[in-house]
Design an enzyme around this catalytic site. Structure first.
Site, mmCIF file in Angstrom:
data_model
loop_
_atom_site.group_PDB
_atom_site.id
_atom_site.type_symbol
_atom_site.label_atom_id
_atom_site.label_comp_id
_atom_site.label_asym_id
_atom_site.label_seq_id
_atom_site.Cartn_x
_atom_site.Cartn_y
_atom_site.Cartn_z
ATOM 1 N N GLY A 1 -25.764 15.697 9.869
ATOM 2 C CA GLY A 1 -26.928 14.706 10.696
ATOM 3 C C GLY A 1 -27.122 13.394 9.736
ATOM 4 O O GLY A 1 -25.997 13.027 8.967
ATOM 5 N N SER A 2 -27.980 12.772 9.693
ATOM 6 C CA SER A 2 -28.346 11.338 9.182
ATOM 7 C C SER A 2 -28.357 11.333 7.611
ATOM 8 O O SER A 2 -28.045 10.222 7.126
ATOM 9 C CB SER A 2 -29.569 10.739 9.974
ATOM 10 O OG SER A 2 -29.658 10.550 11.082
ATOM 11 N N VAL A 3 -28.469 12.414 6.998
ATOM 12 C CA VAL A 3 -28.292 12.425 5.589
ATOM 13 C C VAL A 3 -26.749 12.148 5.160
ATOM 14 O O VAL A 3 -26.501 11.582 4.121
ATOM 15 C CB VAL A 3 -28.397 13.859 4.703
ATOM 16 C CG1 VAL A 3 -30.000 13.966 5.105
ATOM 17 C CG2 VAL A 3 -27.578 14.818 5.430
ATOM 18 N N ASN A 4 -25.754 12.045 6.222
ATOM 19 C CA ASN A 4 -24.305 11.665 5.781
ATOM 20 C C ASN A 4 -24.581 9.990 6.118
ATOM 21 O O ASN A 4 -23.349 9.661 5.506
ATOM 22 C CB ASN A 4 -23.691 12.324 7.039
ATOM 23 C CG ASN A 4 -22.117 12.119 6.624
ATOM 24 O OD1 ASN A 4 -21.904 12.618 5.367
ATOM 25 N ND2 ASN A 4 -21.397 11.674 7.385
ATOM 26 N N LYS A 5 -25.328 9.570 6.476
ATOM 27 C CA LYS A 5 -25.205 8.047 6.585
ATOM 28 C C LYS A 5 -24.803 7.321 5.273
ATOM 29 O O LYS A 5 -24.649 6.152 5.108
ATOM 30 C CB LYS A 5 -26.462 7.363 7.341
ATOM 31 C CG LYS A 5 -26.473 7.686 8.606
ATOM 32 C CD LYS A 5 -27.854 7.250 9.509
ATOM 33 C CE LYS A 5 -27.775 7.745 10.934
ATOM 34 N NZ LYS A 5 -29.015 7.651 11.526
#
Length: 568
Positions: A287-291
Site C-alpha cells: 500500500g502507501s508505504v511504497n510511495k
C-alpha cells in the site's frame, strides 16, 4: 585267532591318527587361516560402543540473556513382559503422568515387544515421583529437553526442537549444525555377564557441545513490542499483526513479533498459523508505504523536481480503469512532498507516469523487491514484482501506490532502513555470532552494504517522511522531543484474485529523523479501524518510546520539511 584283535587295534589306531590329524588341521586353520576373522568376531562380541549425546548450545539475546536452554529430563518406558497388574499400574501411572488410564493400560499390554514409551522428555521431578512407586516393568532414561525460559517470547523467531533434540523450525532449525554439536562415543569390553573386563579395552571419544547462538534480539524490546502488538490487535478488533524493530545503521533486528503467537515449550498444541514467522515468510501488498520508492525513483531519475507542482484530482482513468484517492477532494496543487505527506494515490500515479515503468522497476529491484533479504531464516519469502515486459499503464499506476506487488515486513524495514542510512541498503540480521566454552564471541561476517540512493535523495526523502508525521497522515506517530520520519499505508487485501474490503494497515518509520537509530514496522491485519494512521501509527509511537529508553537514544535536531505547493 590272534590276528583279528590286532587288526582291529591297527584300524582303531589309524582312525585315531586320522582324527588327530583332522583336529590338528582344524586348529591350524583356526589359528592361522581364520585367526584374524575370529579375533575380530570375538572383539565385536565383547566390545560395546555407547553414544554420548552432545549438549545442545543455548540461544541468547544480544546481551546474553538465555532464550533457549537445555535441561535434564526423563524418557519413561515399559517392558510389558514384567507387568503383573496392568489395570492397577495403569491407574497409578496415569495419575502421575496426567494420561488416560485406558491409554496407559493399552501400552502396558502391548504384545510382542520389550519396549514401549509411556512419556518423552518428562520433567525430572515427575519422573522421580513415578520411580518411587517401584512399579515392575517401568524404566527411565536420562535425556535432554529444550526449554524456553521466557515462554512465548519471540517463539516464531526461535522456533522449537523435537523429542529427538533436532531443530524443527526457526533459528533452531536454521542453525542446527551449530547448536547440535558433535556426538561422542564410549567403547568398553564386557564379559559374558555384561560386566566390564578389568584389563579390557576402554576408549572414550568425548562429545563436543554445540555453540551458543547469540542473536540480535533484545529481550526487553521484544517483550514490549509483543505487548504493544497484542493490545493493538485486541483494541482494533484485528485478525493479527506484525512488528519489526531494526537498527537503522547495521540491520540488527532488536525485535520481531507476529500475533497470534504460541509457547514453544508446548509447540505440539500450537495453531499452525501461529507458528509462522510472518515478518519473514508472509507477503503482503504494502500500500502507501511504497510511495517512498516512487518518490525515490522520481528524485533519482530527475523526472520530478521537489518544487514541481501537479494538479491532482481525486480520481482519474488509467488504462481503462478508474483509480482514486481515499477521500474525495477538489483538484489540488501538490508537490512531491505534498503527495507523500497526504498519501495521494492519484498524485503517485502522476509521478510514476513521468518516471516511466522501466525506471520505477529498476529502483524497486535496487531496493531488493522480489529477492529475499538473506537474513538467515528458513522459508524467507522474496516478494513478488511483475516482470517489466508485462507492465502497462495500470500496472505502473498501482505499483506506484503499493498495489500489484508484494513484500514481507522485513523487506519493508530494509527499504526504510536504506533511506535512514543515507541511501545504503544494509542486510538485516538476526544472529550476531556464536560463543564457545571460553565465552568469546565469534562474530558473524557482516554483509557488504550496497548503495541504492544518493545521499541527497535519501536526505530529501527523509524530509518528506518527516512531513508525513508533522503535517500529514502520520500524526499519531509523533513523539515529543523526537522528530519521526515515516509513512502510513492502508492496502486492500487480495482474496481469490479480487480486492475485498479488508485491509492491511501499516506504519513504517525511523527516528530521530536527522540521526536515525531505529527503524520500526507495524502492520495490523484487518483492523476495524481500517487506516494505517489510526491502527498502526499509535503502536509505532508506543514502541518507539520504549526503544528510546532502552537504547538511550538521544534527541537530534529536526530536519527541515520539503517544499509544499502552499509554501513559498
Amino acid at each position: 585267532m590272534t590276528r583279528a584283535p590286532a587288526g582291529r587295534l591297527v584300524a582303531l589306531l589309524g582312525v585315531m591318527v586320522l582324527a588327530l590329524v583332522g583336529v590338528l588341521t582344524r586348529l591350524v586353520v583356526l589359528q592361522v587361516g581364520d585367526h584374524r576373522a575370529l579375533a575380530a568376531q570375538g572383539l565385536r562380541q565383547r566390545v560395546h560402543p555407547t553414544d554420548l549425546p552432545a549438549e545442545r548450545g543455548d540461544i541468547v539475546d544480544r546481551t546474553g540473556v538465555p532464550l533457549a536452554i537445555t535441561l535434564e529430563a526423563r524418557d519413561i518406558y515399559v517392558d510389558p513382559r514384567y507387568v503383573v497388574d496392568p489395570i492397577g499400574e495403569a491407574a497409578k501411572i496415569a495419575r502421575v503422568l496426567d494420561m488416560r488410564p485406558r491409554d496407559v493400560e493399552q501400552r502396558l499390554q502391548t504384545p510382542d515387544t520389550t519396549f514401549v514409551y509411556l512419556g518423552r522428555q518428562v520433567d525430572v521431578k515427575v519422573a522421580e515421583r513415578l520411580e518411587s512407586l517401584g512399579l515392575p516393568g517401568i524404566g527411565f532414561l536420562e535425556v535432554p529437553k529444550r526449554y524456553y525460559p521466557a515462554g512465548s517470547l519471540a517463539p516464531q523467531v526461535l522456533g522449537f526442537v523435537g523429542v529427538d533434540a533436532t531443530g524443527l523450525a526457526g533459528l533452531e532449525y536454521e542453525y542446527e549444525k551449530v547448536l547440535a554439536g558433535i556426538p561422542g562415543t564410549r567403547t568398553v569390553e564386557l564379559d559374558g555377564d555384561g560386566l566390564p573386563i578389568a584389563s579390557g579395552m576402554e576408549i572414550l571419544k568425548p562429545a563436543i557441545a554445540g555453540r551458543t547462538l547469540v542473536t540480535t534480539l533484545d529481550r526487553e524490546v521484544q517483550y514490549l513490542a509483543q505487548e504493544a502488538l497484542r493490545r493493538a490487535v485486541k483494541e482494533n478488533h484485528a485478525k493479527g499483526g506484525t512488528i519489526v524493530v531494526m537498527d537503522a545503521r547495521n540491520g540488527d533486528v532488536y525485535a520481531m513479533a507476529s500475533y497470534p503467537w504460541f509457547d514453544p515449550n508446548d509447540f505440539a498444541h500450537a495453531n499452525r498459523d501461529a507458528v509462522r514467522n510472518r515478518a519473514v515468510t508472509d507477503m503482503f501488498e504494502p500500500g502507501s508505504v511504497n510511495k517512498v520508492v516512487t518518490a525515490a525513483a522520481a528524485l533519482e531519475s530527475g523526472a520530478v523536481g521537489v518544487r514541481d507542482v501537479f494538479r491532482v484530482p481525486w480520481w482519474m482513468h488509467v488504462g481503462g480503469y478508474t483509480v482514486n484517492d481515499s477521500h474525495p477532494h477538489p483538484v489540488e496543487p501538490m508537490t512531491l512532498g505534498d503527495i507523500v505527506a497526504h498519501s495521494s494515490n492519484i498524485g503517485s500515479a502522476m509521478v510514476a507516469e513521468r518516471v516511466g515503468s522501466a525506471e520505477l522497476a529498476s529502483v524497486l529491484a535496487r531496493f531488493g523487491y522480489g529477492t529475499p533479504t538473506g537474513v538467515g531464516f528458513p522459508g524467507e519469502a522474496g516478494g513478488v514484482v511483475p516482470e517489466l515486459l508485462n507492465w502497462n499503464d495500470i500496472t505502473r499506476a498501482t505499483v506506484s501506490y503499493g498495489q500489484g506487488i508484494s513484500m514481507t515486513p522485513l523487506q519493508m524495514a530494509a527499504v526504510y532502513g536504506t533511506v535512514a542510512n543515507g541511501g545504503m541498503w544494509v542486510q538485516p540480521r538476526l544472529v550476531r555470532g556464536t560463543t564457545g566454552p571460553d565465552g568469546r564471541l565469534d562474530e558473524a561476517p557482516p554483509a557488504t552494504p550496497r548503495r541504492v540512493l544518493s545521499k541527497g535523495t535519501a536526505a530529501m526523502l527523509t524530509r518528506m517522511l518527516a512531513s508525513v508525521v508533522e503535517t500529514g497522515t502520520g500524526g499519531a506517530a509523533q513523539i515529543p522531543g523526537y522528530q519521526v520520519a515515516g509513512k502510513t499505508g492502508t492496502a486492500r487485501k487480495l482474496v481469490d484474485g479480487r480486492y475485498v474490503h479488508r485491509y492491511m494497515a501499516s506504519f513504517v518509520g525511523f527516528l530521530p529523523a536527522s540521526d536515525p537509530r531505529a527503524v520500526i514496522v507495524v502492520s495490523i491485519d484487518e483492523p476495524r479501524t481500517v487506516y494505517g494512521g489510526v491502527a498502526a501509527a499509535p503502536v509505532f509511537s508506543e514502541i518507539a518510546r520504549h526503544v528510546i529508553q532502552r537504547l538511550a537514544i538521544p534527541a537530534a535536531p529536526p530536519v527541515p520539511l520539503p517544499p509544499f505547493a502552499s509554501g513559498p
